[in-house]
Scaffold this motif. Structure first.
Motif, PDB file in Angstrom:
ATOM      1  N   TYR A 284       0.796   4.439  -0.440  1.00 13.09           N
ATOM      2  CA  TYR A 284       1.225   3.102  -0.833  1.00 13.09           C
ATOM      3  C   TYR A 284       0.101   2.090  -0.604  1.00 13.09           C
ATOM      4  O   TYR A 284      -0.185   1.244  -1.452  1.00 13.09           O
ATOM      5  CB  TYR A 284       2.455   2.677  -0.026  1.00 13.09           C
ATOM      6  CG  TYR A 284       3.785   3.085  -0.614  1.00 13.09           C
ATOM      7  CD1 TYR A 284       3.991   4.370  -1.134  1.00 13.09           C
ATOM      8  CD2 TYR A 284       4.856   2.209  -0.628  1.00 13.09           C
ATOM      9  CE1 TYR A 284       5.211   4.751  -1.647  1.00 13.09           C
ATOM     10  CE2 TYR A 284       6.085   2.575  -1.145  1.00 13.09           C
ATOM     11  CZ  TYR A 284       6.263   3.848  -1.651  1.00 13.09           C
ATOM     12  OH  TYR A 284       7.485   4.209  -2.161  1.00 13.09           O
ATOM     13  N   GLU A 285      -0.516   2.166   0.567  1.00 14.55           N
ATOM     14  CA  GLU A 285      -1.552   1.185   0.908  1.00 14.55           C
ATOM     15  C   GLU A 285      -2.777   1.352   0.018  1.00 14.55           C
ATOM     16  O   GLU A 285      -3.362   0.368  -0.437  1.00 14.55           O
ATOM     17  CB  GLU A 285      -1.941   1.341   2.383  1.00 14.55           C
ATOM     18  CG  GLU A 285      -2.946   0.321   2.892  1.00 14.55           C
ATOM     19  CD  GLU A 285      -2.470  -1.112   2.789  1.00 14.55           C
ATOM     20  OE1 GLU A 285      -3.309  -2.034   2.882  1.00 14.55           O
ATOM     21  OE2 GLU A 285      -1.250  -1.334   2.601  1.00 14.55           O
TER      22      GLU A 285
ATOM     23  N   ARG B  63      11.988  -1.966  -3.190  1.00 14.93           N
ATOM     24  CA  ARG B  63      10.827  -1.266  -2.634  1.00 14.93           C
ATOM     25  C   ARG B  63      11.208  -0.516  -1.356  1.00 14.93           C
ATOM     26  O   ARG B  63      10.725   0.597  -1.114  1.00 14.93           O
ATOM     27  CB  ARG B  63       9.685  -2.251  -2.366  1.00 14.93           C
ATOM     28  CG  ARG B  63       8.340  -1.566  -2.109  1.00 14.93           C
ATOM     29  CD  ARG B  63       7.207  -2.576  -2.109  1.00 14.93           C
ATOM     30  NE  ARG B  63       5.911  -1.943  -1.912  1.00 14.93           N
ATOM     31  CZ  ARG B  63       5.152  -1.448  -2.878  1.00 14.93           C
ATOM     32  NH1 ARG B  63       5.582  -1.486  -4.124  1.00 14.93           N
ATOM     33  NH2 ARG B  63       3.980  -0.910  -2.616  1.00 14.93           N
TER      34      ARG B  63
ATOM     35  N   ASP C 259      11.028   8.210  -1.013  1.00 16.37           N
ATOM     36  CA  ASP C 259       9.768   8.958  -0.900  1.00 16.37           C
ATOM     37  C   ASP C 259       9.631   9.611   0.478  1.00 16.37           C
ATOM     38  O   ASP C 259       9.148  10.743   0.595  1.00 16.37           O
ATOM     39  CB  ASP C 259       8.579   8.030  -1.161  1.00 16.37           C
ATOM     40  CG  ASP C 259       8.343   7.789  -2.641  1.00 16.37           C
ATOM     41  OD1 ASP C 259       8.768   8.635  -3.447  1.00 16.37           O
ATOM     42  OD2 ASP C 259       7.716   6.774  -2.992  1.00 16.37           O
ATOM     43  N   TYR C 260      10.038   8.888   1.522  1.00 17.44           N
ATOM     44  CA  TYR C 260      10.005   9.477   2.864  1.00 17.44           C
ATOM     45  C   TYR C 260      10.836  10.756   2.911  1.00 17.44           C
ATOM     46  O   TYR C 260      10.402  11.790   3.406  1.00 17.44           O
ATOM     47  CB  TYR C 260      10.582   8.496   3.896  1.00 17.44           C
ATOM     48  CG  TYR C 260       9.705   7.341   4.293  1.00 17.44           C
ATOM     49  CD1 TYR C 260       8.327   7.350   4.095  1.00 17.44           C
ATOM     50  CD2 TYR C 260      10.261   6.211   4.910  1.00 17.44           C
ATOM     51  CE1 TYR C 260       7.531   6.280   4.479  1.00 17.44           C
ATOM     52  CE2 TYR C 260       9.481   5.139   5.308  1.00 17.44           C
ATOM     53  CZ  TYR C 260       8.122   5.169   5.087  1.00 17.44           C
ATOM     54  OH  TYR C 260       7.346   4.106   5.475  1.00 17.44           O
TER      55      TYR C 260
ATOM     56  N   THR D 140      14.818   8.592   7.746  1.00 12.44           N
ATOM     57  CA  THR D 140      13.968   8.079   6.662  1.00 12.44           C
ATOM     58  C   THR D 140      14.495   6.776   6.069  1.00 12.44           C
ATOM     59  O   THR D 140      13.798   6.112   5.309  1.00 12.44           O
ATOM     60  CB  THR D 140      13.846   9.112   5.523  1.00 12.44           C
ATOM     61  OG1 THR D 140      15.155   9.451   5.053  1.00 12.44           O
ATOM     62  CG2 THR D 140      13.122  10.360   5.995  1.00 12.44           C
TER      63      THR D 140
ATOM     64  N   SER E  25       6.935   4.697  -9.744  1.00  7.55           N
ATOM     65  CA  SER E  25       6.478   5.031  -8.404  1.00  7.55           C
ATOM     66  C   SER E  25       5.415   4.022  -7.986  1.00  7.55           C
ATOM     67  O   SER E  25       4.544   3.664  -8.781  1.00  7.55           O
ATOM     68  CB  SER E  25       5.881   6.437  -8.383  1.00  7.55           C
ATOM     69  OG  SER E  25       5.262   6.684  -7.135  1.00  7.55           O
TER      70      SER E  25
ATOM     71  N   VAL F  17       3.146   8.981   2.902  1.00  4.83           N
ATOM     72  CA  VAL F  17       3.646   8.000   1.937  1.00  4.83           C
ATOM     73  C   VAL F  17       3.010   6.635   2.166  1.00  4.83           C
ATOM     74  O   VAL F  17       2.534   5.983   1.231  1.00  4.83           O
ATOM     75  CB  VAL F  17       5.184   7.901   2.021  1.00  4.83           C
ATOM     76  CG1 VAL F  17       5.694   6.722   1.196  1.00  4.83           C
ATOM     77  CG2 VAL F  17       5.823   9.204   1.542  1.00  4.83           C
ATOM     78  N   ASP F  18       2.971   6.191   3.421  1.00  6.31           N
ATOM     79  CA  ASP F  18       2.416   4.866   3.723  1.00  6.31           C
ATOM     80  C   ASP F  18       0.945   4.778   3.330  1.00  6.31           C
ATOM     81  O   ASP F  18       0.481   3.750   2.833  1.00  6.31           O
ATOM     82  CB  ASP F  18       2.575   4.549   5.211  1.00  6.31           C
ATOM     83  CG  ASP F  18       4.026   4.297   5.607  1.00  6.31           C
ATOM     84  OD1 ASP F  18       4.853   4.113   4.694  1.00  6.31           O
ATOM     85  OD2 ASP F  18       4.328   4.301   6.816  1.00  6.31           O
TER      86      ASP F  18
ATOM     87  N   THR G 249      10.370   6.175 -10.385  1.00  8.08           N
ATOM     88  CA  THR G 249      10.684   6.613  -9.033  1.00  8.08           C
ATOM     89  C   THR G 249      12.067   7.251  -8.975  1.00  8.08           C
ATOM     90  O   THR G 249      12.962   6.898  -9.750  1.00  8.08           O
ATOM     91  CB  THR G 249      10.611   5.429  -8.054  1.00  8.08           C
ATOM     92  OG1 THR G 249      10.750   5.896  -6.723  1.00  8.08           O
ATOM     93  CG2 THR G 249      11.695   4.407  -8.345  1.00  8.08           C
TER      94      THR G 249
ATOM     95  N   ARG H  16      10.796   3.459  -1.017  1.00  9.44           N
ATOM     96  CA  ARG H  16      10.002   4.035   0.070  1.00  9.44           C
ATOM     97  C   ARG H  16      10.845   5.033   0.876  1.00  9.44           C
ATOM     98  O   ARG H  16      10.367   6.109   1.241  1.00  9.44           O
ATOM     99  CB  ARG H  16       9.474   2.931   0.989  1.00  9.44           C
ATOM    100  CG  ARG H  16       8.423   3.416   1.985  1.00  9.44           C
ATOM    101  CD  ARG H  16       7.989   2.303   2.922  1.00  9.44           C
ATOM    102  NE  ARG H  16       7.211   1.288   2.259  1.00  9.44           N
ATOM    103  CZ  ARG H  16       5.896   1.112   2.410  1.00  9.44           C
ATOM    104  NH1 ARG H  16       5.212   1.942   3.179  1.00  9.44           N
ATOM    105  NH2 ARG H  16       5.262   0.138   1.799  1.00  9.44           N
TER     106      ARG H  16
ATOM    107  N   LYS I 271       6.123  10.091   6.536  1.00 10.11           N
ATOM    108  CA  LYS I 271       5.943   8.640   6.493  1.00 10.11           C
ATOM    109  C   LYS I 271       4.460   8.279   6.466  1.00 10.11           C
ATOM    110  O   LYS I 271       4.044   7.374   5.733  1.00 10.11           O
ATOM    111  CB  LYS I 271       6.619   7.979   7.702  1.00 10.11           C
ATOM    112  CG  LYS I 271       8.132   7.899   7.586  1.00 10.11           C
ATOM    113  CD  LYS I 271       8.735   7.132   8.771  1.00 10.11           C
ATOM    114  CE  LYS I 271      10.229   6.931   8.579  1.00 10.11           C
ATOM    115  NZ  LYS I 271      10.838   6.163   9.694  1.00 10.11           N
TER     116      LYS I 271
END
Length: 730
Positions: free
Chosen positions: A45-46, A78, A85-86, A124, A240, A41-42, A288, A82, A38
């Motif tokens: 993303y950010e 989204r 992806d987690y 997740t 993605s 991924v986070d 994605t 996410r 997480k």
């Protein structure tokens, strides 16, 4: 990562004597892996969000930024992306650890127990996006569609709903048989031959100068844009959300390396882009993966291959007007009153008529006015807001979105006069239901006839067979990624604007297509909807010919707002097919019961063109390797249609399943009463244009090109009869 590997080593329990037995992990080890995944991924993303917003805010956005922002998953999508992806990154962390311990290559999901996989899914958030939805608490399920089409099928509640994977009519063909795209390794042979670069194919097969475009003798440009309109009701494949690799942190915009999710389009060394710009690749981001596919698929009873997600419903339900999830649907409604209306723009009107509201997104992709006009003093405006995120893609599409928003509001107001006792919710739902039926009628009665031809219509799409809950209406990957992209070769290089007499507008001339992308200001400040809609019905579509397939506006100037390298739509289409693991041309010909050419002579017979067959084989070496999209658009048309036999088959098959698998199809018994169905049969796209614009004269069949002398006065086109919707109060 190091800390997690140590934890796995200390806490994983093993009760096996060989590597094929299950591996059981402690809950703490799993939680630790999920936490690390997480965080990775986070962070990605950010980083991606900040980079994208900053580039757009400072007018430094590249065409690839525009495409990525356009295809971003939003809202519930989204969250689903996410979660996927987690989970995927958690599995990869555990796989890395297990491979290190076993000292050999293994498929981690073969070793992790089903119980542990389920725990990973729960932690997740993947489980929530796979669990069958309960239909017991859904109100008015027999009368109205849900926004997401959950519970359209009562037996399989998610079938055909938004945010579910595309279906596969043929097994995927990935390089590693799980998730890597075809052609990921440029030196790996397929059918004993190397795949050509997609840009090479684009240059040698599809290249057409704007000046060489041929116009369609039969059909209007509305056929082209209506094709895009229906596509945006049925398919949306999110990219993605990240612009840098999870594994090594590489920014996809700054490298030509292939590292998930970067799958850049290599540019041949003799390409003008390579020679003049020294560009080695066009940035490209993978679609994605859906939750429960690829590495984690088998735990949900699904295939272990990577699947892509469709964020839209599989039904013709006007989702591009209303949105395809509850949150978006509510956001688009005007809840300041109880009239069942959609929101409209509060800052501008079009000669007193309603316009779409503005978005409040942080990155304004539509701040293009100064760059296109070279006048920094002109006011920029935000993008329009509609049910589909792509409504600003070109002004023709934006005009249809605006037109049909107005038609909803017109219907809601008319129904309120007819039934003053109805509240806003009833007015909204009844108008929405009529709108969905409009497009079902227009698409099947008018539009598809011109695309797949009368013979295919007679064979597959004539009389409505009735609803069958065992028919899966889900959009197929090949339809979304290849077959329904045929209309890219029907787009004119101009977005025509015509005056009241259907001549070129003297004040607002027709802009080149690349100057009509993301330009809502052209509607606000340059004459409104009417000139654009006249251009759609009063000018011809481009004719796709084997000599002149795709013009420069789409091949060399897609999303070109600056000196940055523009995109190439033909290359994007083929690269997307490889990204999704679509089988080659011959496999799909076989699926449709068509011949499978094995050599130049046989391919020449299929294409009825010796030179084209020779050019394709010079690139692909074997017909089996031809990318399905380019093979499909290269075929000569079926009788009376605008696609070849392969795409006629794939398009007709998809629309056949959409209709038969829709419980709320307009002809299904009980959806509308007999009088309402008779009224809907008279639905007229010309009447909708007349009712919602200042246009006073239109072709009575707006998909068919005719001389303006034969156009019909609006007052002579019958109005839509709403009287069957009058409800008697007992």
């Amino acid at each position: 990562m190091k800390g997690f590997l140590c934890l796995i080593g200390a806490l994983y329990l093993c009760s096996h004597s060989h590597v094929d037995a299950e591996t059981h992990l402690s809950r703490r080890a799993i939680e630790k892996a999920v936490e690390e995944a997480k965080a990775t991924v986070d962070s990605a993303y950010e980083y991606s969000r900040k980079q994208s917003i900053e580039r757009v805010r400072t007018n430094a956005a590249k065409p690839s930024d525009v495409l990525r922002l356009l295809k971003q998953p939003v809202g519930p999508t989204r969250l689903a992306v996410r979660a996927a992806d987690y989970m995927d990154n958690t599995i990869k962390l555990i796989k890395t650890s297990l491979v290190a311990r076993q000292k050999r290559s293994i498929n981690a999901t073969d070793l992790i127990s089903a119980e542990d996989l389920q725990l990973i899914s729960d932690l997740t958030g993947c489980s929530a996006h796979q669990r069958p939805a309960s239909c017991k608490t859904v109100s008015n399920l027999e009368r109205f569609r849900t926004a997401s089409s959950i519970c359209n099928n009562r037996k399989n509640s998610r079938r055909g709903s938004s945010n579910t994977p595309f279906t596969r009519w043929l097994p995927a063909e990935y390089q590693d048989e799980i998730s890597l795209p075809k052609g990921w390794d440029l030196k790996l042979k397929i059918n004993k031959q190397l795949l050509p670069l997609v840009r090479q194919v684009s240059n040698h097969i599809l290249s057409t100068k704007n000046s060489d475009v041929e116009s369609d003798p039969l059909y209007t440009h509305l056929v082209t844009i209506f094709g895009q309109w229906t596509d945006h009701d049925l398919t949306f494949t999110p990219h993605s959300p990240v612009i840098r690799s999870f594994s090594n942190g590489i920014d996809c915009d700054k490298t030509c390396e292939r590292t998930e999710p970067c799958f850049p389009i290599a540019i041949p060394t003799n390409d003008i882009r390579f020679v003049e710009h020294s560009e080695k690749c066009i940035p490209f981001f993978r679609s994605t993966a859906a939750c429960g596919s690829g590495q984690t698929g088998h735990m949900f009873g699904a295939s272990t291959v990577r699947q892509q997600m469709n964020t839209l419903t599989s039904f013709i339900d006007s989702g591009q007007v209303y949105g395809s999830d509850d949150t978006k649907a509510q956001f688009l409604r005007d809840l300041t009153n109880d009239k069942g209306l959609l929101r409209v723009n509060t800052a501008y009107t079009d000669n007193g008529r309603e316009l779409l509201p503005f978005t409040n997104m942080g990155a304004n992709m539509c701040a293009t006015r100064a760059r296109i006009t070279n006048d920094i003093s002109l006011k920029e405006v935000p993008c329009f807001l509609a049910g589909d995120e792509r409504s600003n893609e070109n002004i023709g599409l934006s005009s249809l979105h605006t037109l049909f928003m107005r038609e909803h509001n017109r219907l809601a107001r008319a129904l309120a006069k007819l039934n003053p006792h109805w509240n806003g919710e009833r007015l909204y739902q009844e108008a929405r239901k009529i709108m969905g039926a409009y497009f079902q009628v227009i698409t099947y009665r008018d539009y598809l006839f011109h695309i797949v031809g009368p013979d295919v219509i007679a064979k597959q799409l004539s009389t409505y067979p009735g609803y069958d809950e065992d028919v899966d209406p889900s959009i197929s990957n090949v339809f979304a990624t290849a077959a329904y992209r045929f209309a890219h070769l029907m787009v004119q290089p101009f977005m025509f604007r015509l005056n009241e007499t259907y001549e070129e507008h003297p004040e607002y001339p027709s802009p080149l297509l690349h100057k009509a992308f993301f330009t809502p200001w052209r509607i606000l400040f340059e004459g409104g909807l009417d000139p654009i809609l006249r251009g759609l019905v009063g000018r011809r579509a481009k004719l796709n010919t084997q000599e002149h397939m795709m013009h420069d506006e789409l091949r060399e100037r897609l999303f070109e707002f600056s000196k940055e390298l523009a995109l190439d739509l033909a290359s994007l289409n083929m690269q997307r097919g490889r990204d999704h693991g679509l089988p080659g041309y011959n496999e799909w010909r076989k699926f449709c019961g068509l011949s499978q050419p094995k050599n130049e002579r046989q391919l020449k017979r299929v294409l009825n063109n010796k030179e084209l067959a020779k050019s394709l084989l010079k690139l692909y070496k074997t017909p089996s390797n031809i990318d399905v999209w380019v093979g499909g658009v290269a075929e000569p048309f079926v009788k009376g249609g605008r696609v070849g036999p392969l795409f006629a088959c794939l398009v007709a098959t998809q629309f056949q399943r959409i209709r038969q698998g829709d419980r709320l199809w307009w002809e299904n018994e009980g959806v509308f009463n007999e009088d309402q169905r008779e009224s809907l049969k008279q639905t007229s796209l010309s009447r909708i244009i007349c009712d919602n614009t200042g246009i006073t004269k239109v072709p009575d069949k707006p998909f068919q090109f005719k001389s303006k002398d034969s156009y019909t006065e609006c007052e002579k086109i019958p109005a839509f009869d709403l009287s069957p919707w009058k409800e008697e109060i007992e």
